[in-house]
Enzyme design. Structure first.
Site, PDB file in Angstrom:
ATOM      1  N   TYR A 182      23.692  45.696  64.344  1.00 27.94           N
ATOM      2  CA  TYR A 182      24.898  45.342  65.275  1.00 27.94           C
ATOM      3  C   TYR A 182      26.081  45.432  64.180  1.00 27.94           C
ATOM      4  O   TYR A 182      26.309  44.824  62.912  1.00 27.94           O
ATOM      5  CB  TYR A 182      24.752  43.962  65.578  1.00 27.94           C
ATOM      6  CG  TYR A 182      26.009  43.421  66.519  1.00 27.94           C
ATOM      7  CD1 TYR A 182      27.185  42.638  65.696  1.00 27.94           C
ATOM      8  CD2 TYR A 182      26.466  44.006  67.396  1.00 27.94           C
ATOM      9  CE1 TYR A 182      28.232  42.038  66.457  1.00 27.94           C
ATOM     10  CE2 TYR A 182      27.706  43.400  68.388  1.00 27.94           C
ATOM     11  CZ  TYR A 182      28.261  42.572  67.768  1.00 27.94           C
ATOM     12  OH  TYR A 182      29.508  42.018  68.270  1.00 27.94           O
ATOM     13  N   ASP A 190      27.713  48.664  56.040  1.00 30.96           N
ATOM     14  CA  ASP A 190      28.456  47.635  56.549  1.00 30.96           C
ATOM     15  C   ASP A 190      28.002  46.385  56.193  1.00 30.96           C
ATOM     16  O   ASP A 190      27.044  45.716  56.498  1.00 30.96           O
ATOM     17  CB  ASP A 190      28.049  47.613  58.250  1.00 30.96           C
ATOM     18  CG  ASP A 190      28.722  46.478  59.073  1.00 30.96           C
ATOM     19  OD1 ASP A 190      28.396  46.276  60.316  1.00 30.96           O
ATOM     20  OD2 ASP A 190      29.532  45.565  58.460  1.00 30.96           O
ATOM     21  N   LYS A 204      33.822  38.035  57.450  1.00 33.41           N
ATOM     22  CA  LYS A 204      33.288  36.690  57.321  1.00 33.41           C
ATOM     23  C   LYS A 204      33.704  36.119  56.072  1.00 33.41           C
ATOM     24  O   LYS A 204      34.822  35.556  55.803  1.00 33.41           O
ATOM     25  CB  LYS A 204      31.800  36.997  57.321  1.00 33.41           C
ATOM     26  CG  LYS A 204      31.325  37.487  58.709  1.00 33.41           C
ATOM     27  CD  LYS A 204      29.761  37.444  58.857  1.00 33.41           C
ATOM     28  CE  LYS A 204      29.230  38.246  60.355  1.00 33.41           C
ATOM     29  NZ  LYS A 204      29.325  37.268  61.467  1.00 33.41           N
TER      30      LYS A 204
END
Ligand code: KE4
Length: 429
Positions: A144, A239, A267
């Site tokens: 994802y 990623d 994050k």
């Protein structure tokens, strides 16, 4: 455990927010029951609106590697806030955080800050397409990368959790150039390059998959992606929105010693405030407006509060000592869960890289989406609910990662293991 206030708030929330939440995975759909509404966080703990305390292993889905409301981070935000919350103009803080990130990840020669991981991956893929003048991209099943249209194809995280067949509203045309390979399977990647020679702009990969639960790369997998993309003139995008500052201070690219062309972050670099970033080889980043023609923009990109929170957070994880401590605590957790489940005769598989981990309820070693999707979600839900009633807040989905922080110390780990013991001792009741 009384959760009356959460129950009434959730009833009200469902009339105001779709599904009562602002992000699907928070809705507890995969584990039953209903989400707890949080009043505050402090160190490793979450407190819900009914006053119940939980040891938090979600940590806002990764950002809070210093725990909740770390005084150093709060002070940095307070100091920034009194000087204004956003300037819409350059500030020295953006340079400070850029340099700090580059200290940890020297492969990043130039960086652009955005407001989320989704923006980071969406922009990095636009940049790869602009740089290579090719349209197709490769992602991996179960990975994802945020909710940009072109990436909502066989995705992990909430898409897998809710069993969504991708997403309505994404025109077929938008995803016709999104190709899907199997994680840990280089052959599936080779087949796509053979089928689409000189048409593939980039591979985007979670170097350690975290959105189908934590799945480490098999030896040679990431190296293979690097060789294939170099040979084929495609861009390799790591990623690291989740793995960055989680699997190693320098991210997966340092841990596995692979140099991607582009890296996406999020994050941890925002310390709990909205930040994303994409960066990498300077000659590629020079294509980004206004230096080059590829357009990307954002009202609040690089805002002083988020930059300050990120700087304070990275300051607290510079010392190798904190990483050694987190590794020791994470290992204690692995061993404790392993032995409690074994004693209770419950088959589990545990995966962990650095401070991100998953307990799968399965007899099969999880190596890709195919092996993970067969994990026993009913058993996982039972584990989740029992641990919650024993005061431990895990990620409410088998297809998510759990996280530790620098404040998950000996005492917190011991408390957690007591809850683990209680959970498995009463498993068959
Ligand atoms: P955000 O747009 O949610 O900041 O980041 C998207 C993203 C990109 N890349 C990776 C590897 C990610 O894990 C994420 C977001 N992760 C999920 C948790 N699996 C965020 C939690 C949520 O969606 O509420």
């Amino acid at each position: 455990m009384n959760i009356d206030k959460s129950v009434s708030l959730f009833r009200e929330a469902q009339a105001l927010l779709p599904g009562g939440v602002d992000s699907p995975v928070r809705a507890f759909r995969a584990v039953g029951g209903q989400p707890l509404f949080i009043d505050c966080g402090e160190g490793p703990y979450l407190y819900d609106v009914d006053g119940n305390r939980y040891i938090d292993y979600v940590l806002s889905w990764g950002p809070l590697i210093t725990g909740h409301a770390h005084p150093h981070v709060v002070e940095a935000i307070q100091k920034a806030a009194v000087k204004g919350t956003s300037y819409g103009a350059p500030s020295p803080l953006e340079l400070d955080l850029a340099k700090r990130v580059m200290e940890f990840m020297p492969n990043i020669e130039m960086i652009r800050f955005v407001n989320s991981g989704t923006e980071a991956t969406m922009s990095a893929l636009r940049l790869a397409r602009a740089y290579t003048k090719r349209d197709k991209i490769i992602k991996f099943e179960g990975c994802y990368h945020g909710h940009a249209d072109l990436l909502l194809v066989q995705a992990g995280s909430g898409v897998a959790t809710l069993g969504l067949p991708d997403s309505p509203g994404v025109p077929a045309n938008t995803v016709k150039d999104t190709l899907v390979a199997e994680f840990n399977d280089l052959e599936s990647v080779e087949r796509l390059f053979k089928r689409y020679p000189e048409q593939i702009a980039a591979i985007i990969v979670e170097p350690v998959a975290g959105n189908m639960g934590v799945i480490p790369p098999r030896p040679g997998f990431l190296e293979g992606l690097r060789v294939i993309t170099k040979r084929e003139g495609a861009i390799l995008i790591f990623d690291e929105v989740m793995t960055g500052f989680r699997v190693h201070p320098g991210g997966a690219q340092t841990l596995y010693n692979i140099t991607p062309d582009l890296t996406t972050l999020g994050k941890v670099i925002g310390g709990g405030l909205p930040v994303g970033a994409y960066g990498g080889r300077k000659e590629i980043l020079q294509m980004v407006a206004p230096a080059g023609p590829m357009y990307q923009a954002g009202t609040l990109a690089g805002n002083p509060l988020a930059m300050s929170a990120g700087l304070a957070t990275l300051e607290l994880i510079r010392d190798q000592k904190v990483w050694d401590e987190m590794e020791r605590h994470a290992r204690q957790l692995d061993v404790g869960i392993e032995s409690a489940a074994k004693k209770a005769g419950v088959p589990i598989q545990q995966t962990r890289v650095g401070t991100m981990r998953t307990t799968f309820f399965s007899e099969t070693e999880p190596v890709d989406w195919n092996t993970v999707k067969g994990a026993d979600k009913v058993q996982f839900a039972k584990f989740f609910q029992k641990m919650l009633s024993n005061g431990v807040y895990l990620a409410p989905s088998q297809f998510e990662a759990g996280f530790l922080s620098i404040v998950h110390d000996e005492r917190v780990i011991a408390e957690t293991l007591a809850a683990v013991e209680q959970t498995f001792n009463t498993w068959w009741q």
